[in-house]
Design a protein around this motif. Structure first.
Motif, PDB file in Angstrom:
ATOM      1  N   ARG A  67       1.063  -1.094  -0.196  1.00 11.72           N
ATOM      2  CA  ARG A  67      -0.076  -0.152   0.038  1.00 11.72           C
ATOM      3  C   ARG A  67       0.852   1.063  -0.120  1.00 11.72           C
ATOM      4  N   MET A  68       2.050   1.188   0.769  1.00 11.04           N
ATOM      5  CA  MET A  68       2.919   2.415   0.668  1.00 11.04           C
ATOM      6  C   MET A  68       3.726   2.672  -0.486  1.00 11.04           C
ATOM      7  N   ASP A  69       3.887   1.597  -1.006  1.00 14.41           N
ATOM      8  CA  ASP A  69       4.821   1.678  -2.336  1.00 14.41           C
ATOM      9  C   ASP A  69       4.222   2.353  -3.529  1.00 14.41           C
ATOM     10  N   PRO A  70       4.543   3.595  -4.243  1.00 14.54           N
ATOM     11  CA  PRO A  70       3.840   4.151  -5.242  1.00 14.54           C
ATOM     12  C   PRO A  70       3.504   3.286  -6.245  1.00 14.54           C
ATOM     13  N   ALA A  71       4.534   2.641  -6.811  1.00 14.12           N
ATOM     14  CA  ALA A  71       4.407   1.702  -8.002  1.00 14.12           C
ATOM     15  C   ALA A  71       3.479   0.380  -7.699  1.00 14.12           C
ATOM     16  N   MET A  72       3.525  -0.171  -6.648  1.00 11.00           N
ATOM     17  CA  MET A  72       2.339  -1.056  -6.120  1.00 11.00           C
ATOM     18  C   MET A  72       1.207  -0.582  -6.046  1.00 11.00           C
ATOM     19  N   ALA A  73       0.790   0.662  -5.576  1.00 13.16           N
ATOM     20  CA  ALA A  73      -0.257   0.995  -5.193  1.00 13.16           C
ATOM     21  C   ALA A  73      -0.762   1.410  -6.638  1.00 13.16           C
ATOM     22  N   TRP A  74       0.014   1.725  -7.749  1.00 11.75           N
ATOM     23  CA  TRP A  74      -0.646   2.315  -9.006  1.00 11.75           C
ATOM     24  C   TRP A  74      -0.951   0.908  -9.547  1.00 11.75           C
ATOM     25  N   LEU A  75      -0.322  -0.228  -9.546  1.00 15.07           N
ATOM     26  CA  LEU A  75      -0.571  -1.471 -10.008  1.00 15.07           C
ATOM     27  C   LEU A  75      -1.926  -1.748  -9.733  1.00 15.07           C
ATOM     28  N   HIS A  76      -2.271  -1.652  -8.364  1.00 19.02           N
ATOM     29  CA  HIS A  76      -3.615  -2.190  -7.764  1.00 19.02           C
ATOM     30  C   HIS A  76      -4.677  -1.258  -8.594  1.00 19.02           C
ATOM     31  N   ASP A  77      -4.547   0.222  -8.768  1.00 16.54           N
ATOM     32  CA  ASP A  77      -5.466   0.504  -9.436  1.00 16.54           C
ATOM     33  C   ASP A  77      -5.432   0.309 -10.940  1.00 16.54           C
ATOM     34  N   ALA A  78      -4.380   0.101 -11.506  1.00 18.24           N
ATOM     35  CA  ALA A  78      -4.362  -0.136 -13.020  1.00 18.24           C
ATOM     36  C   ALA A  78      -5.006  -1.570 -13.322  1.00 18.24           C
ATOM     37  N   ARG A  79      -4.956  -2.528 -12.440  1.00 19.19           N
ATOM     38  CA  ARG A  79      -5.491  -3.657 -12.915  1.00 19.19           C
ATOM     39  C   ARG A  79      -7.126  -3.441 -12.975  1.00 19.19           C
ATOM     40  N   ASN A  80      -7.562  -2.775 -12.117  1.00 18.52           N
ATOM     41  CA  ASN A  80      -9.117  -2.512 -11.889  1.00 18.52           C
ATOM     42  C   ASN A  80      -9.116  -1.678 -13.379  1.00 18.52           C
ATOM     43  N   ILE A  81      -8.412  -0.844 -13.701  1.00 22.92           N
ATOM     44  CA  ILE A  81      -8.945  -0.202 -14.859  1.00 22.92           C
ATOM     45  C   ILE A  81      -9.022  -0.961 -16.080  1.00 22.92           C
ATOM     46  N   VAL A  82      -7.946  -1.851 -16.212  1.00 23.62           N
ATOM     47  CA  VAL A  82      -7.728  -2.843 -17.473  1.00 23.62           C
ATOM     48  C   VAL A  82      -8.937  -3.925 -17.327  1.00 23.62           C
ATOM     49  N   VAL A  83      -9.311  -4.350 -16.266  1.00 23.01           N
ATOM     50  CA  VAL A  83     -10.558  -5.523 -16.202  1.00 23.01           C
ATOM     51  C   VAL A  83     -11.846  -4.659 -16.526  1.00 23.01           C
ATOM     52  N   LYS A  84     -12.098  -3.645 -15.849  1.00 24.81           N
ATOM     53  CA  LYS A  84     -13.401  -2.942 -15.724  1.00 24.81           C
ATOM     54  C   LYS A  84     -13.722  -1.874 -16.884  1.00 24.81           C
ATOM     55  N   LYS A  85     -12.580  -1.231 -17.414  1.00 27.06           N
ATOM     56  CA  LYS A  85     -12.764   0.036 -18.284  1.00 27.06           C
ATOM     57  C   LYS A  85     -12.368  -0.069 -19.655  1.00 27.06           C
ATOM     58  N   GLY A  86     -11.100  -0.824 -19.597  1.00 29.40           N
ATOM     59  CA  GLY A  86     -10.372  -1.030 -21.039  1.00 29.40           C
ATOM     60  C   GLY A  86      -8.907  -0.605 -20.829  1.00 29.40           C
ATOM     61  N   ASP A  87      -8.367   0.026 -21.777  1.00 30.70           N
ATOM     62  CA  ASP A  87      -6.854   0.230 -21.962  1.00 30.70           C
ATOM     63  C   ASP A  87      -6.329   1.322 -21.012  1.00 30.70           C
ATOM     64  N   LEU A  88      -5.168   1.064 -20.484  1.00 32.80           N
ATOM     65  CA  LEU A  88      -4.500   2.266 -19.766  1.00 32.80           C
ATOM     66  C   LEU A  88      -4.323   3.389 -20.946  1.00 32.80           C
ATOM     67  N   GLU A  89      -4.246   4.810 -20.405  1.00 37.30           N
ATOM     68  CA  GLU A  89      -4.052   5.653 -21.504  1.00 37.30           C
ATOM     69  C   GLU A  89      -2.504   5.955 -21.362  1.00 37.30           C
ATOM     70  N   THR A  90      -1.743   5.686 -22.208  1.00 37.20           N
ATOM     71  CA  THR A  90      -0.426   5.829 -22.553  1.00 37.20           C
ATOM     72  C   THR A  90      -0.065   7.070 -23.065  1.00 37.20           C
ATOM     73  N   ARG A  91       1.113   7.468 -22.740  1.00 39.72           N
ATOM     74  CA  ARG A  91       1.723   8.620 -23.581  1.00 39.72           C
ATOM     75  C   ARG A  91       3.288   8.189 -23.938  1.00 39.72           C
ATOM     76  N   SER A  92       3.642   9.035 -25.081  1.00 42.09           N
ATOM     77  CA  SER A  92       5.043   8.302 -25.694  1.00 42.09           C
ATOM     78  C   SER A  92       5.846   9.659 -25.900  1.00 42.09           C
ATOM     79  N   LYS A  93       7.324   9.334 -25.495  1.00 41.91           N
ATOM     80  CA  LYS A  93       8.131  10.265 -26.246  1.00 41.91           C
ATOM     81  C   LYS A  93       9.095   9.489 -26.880  1.00 41.91           C
ATOM     82  N   ALA A  94       9.759  10.401 -27.723  1.00 48.07           N
ATOM     83  CA  ALA A  94      10.718   9.769 -28.718  1.00 48.07           C
ATOM     84  C   ALA A  94      11.994  10.528 -28.712  1.00 48.07           C
ATOM     85  N   ARG A  95      13.200  10.090 -28.691  1.00 46.38           N
ATOM     86  CA  ARG A  95      14.481  10.863 -28.968  1.00 46.38           C
ATOM     87  C   ARG A  95      15.113   9.942 -30.340  1.00 46.38           C
ATOM     88  N   VAL A  96      15.526  10.810 -31.282  1.00 48.49           N
ATOM     89  CA  VAL A  96      15.939  10.056 -32.482  1.00 48.49           C
ATOM     90  C   VAL A  96      17.403  10.820 -32.510  1.00 48.49           C
TER      91      VAL A  96
END
Length: 242
Positions: A67-96
């Motif tokens: 619960r106290m770890d930010p990444a693991m707390a995020w994972l808990h919420d992310a799984r609910n999004i994937v299962v109940k709502k659909g895809d995670l909203e991603t952003r992307s950056k590029a360095r060429v």
């Protein structure tokens, strides 16, 4: 243990994410699978609680850490999004950038990009604007370094899920300490049927293949032959992180 199988699933889908890092659609599918695989590890562990002495007291300490770890707390919420709502909203950056032995060149491009744009399309866009002298260089390589991020998670997704794997792996190691059994990994030789067991070793819980992620995040184009190169095929890529 089923828990081991679920943890191996995180490792498997992490490599699928790495292999499809330049292909947005495939990467998205593998990201969703990795999220669910990671959440299944603790579910499996709780289903096997009878094998772990004083499980409730032991696991409550890890539950607090989760619960106290930010990444693991995020994972808990992310799984609910994937299962109940659909895809995670991603952003992307590029360095060429162009890597060549004879000259140190600044990046050609550093910008946010359309998450649906494959890395090959980013490379083509950069090639269309590249000076001809660079195109003719016999050893020049075009490098498209892609980063995927999501809201609520600071690290690039490959690094983030390497960390998630490591955290979950440490929980499994702790379970074996409670059981007073050493954690072993198995390697199966399919032709002979031989099985070799050896002690589990990792860095901060991560497998060694998950420690350095930059080559997985890069698409390499040999400018002389206009062909894609395997990650790390004789190429060193300067990084802002080093």
């Amino acid at each position: 243990m089923v828990t081991h199988d679920r943890l191996d699933g995180v490792h498997y889908f992490w490599h699928q994410m790495a292999a499809t890092h330049s292909d947005p659609e495939s990467f998205r599918h593998n990201l969703n699978a990795c999220v669910q695989a990671a959440r299944n590890v603790t579910f499996a562990l709780q289903s096997e609680k009878e094998h772990i002495p004083n499980f409730d007291q032991w696991y409550e300490q890890w539950r607090t850490k989760l619960r106290m770890d930010p990444a693991m707390a995020w994972l808990h919420d992310a799984r609910n999004i994937v299962v109940k709502k659909g895809d995670l909203e991603t952003r992307s950056k590029a360095r060429v950038l162009v890597v060549a032995s004879y000259i140190d060149l600044p990046p050609l491009l550093e910008t946010s990009v359309d998450p649906s744009m494959p890395s090959e399309a980013i490379a083509a866009m950069a090639l269309s604007e590249m000076p001809r002298a660079l195109l003719l260089s016999p050893d020049a390589v075009l490098v498209v370094e892609r980063s995927w991020v999501v809201q609520g998670l600071q690290a690039e997704l490959l690094d983030a899920f390497a960390y998630v794997y490591g955290f979950l792996s440490r929980i499994v190691d702790s379970a074996h300490e409670e059981m007073k059994t050493g954690r072993l990994r198995e390697y199966h030789f399919p032709l002979s049927g031989e099985i070799i067991r050896f002690p589990f070793e990792s860095r901060d819980g991560r497998m060694s293949c998950m420690v350095y992620t930059e080559p997985y995040r890069c698409l390499f184009i040999d400018l002389k032959n206009r062909r894609a190169m395997r990650p790390g095929e004789g190429i060193y890529v300067p990084s802002d992180e080093t």
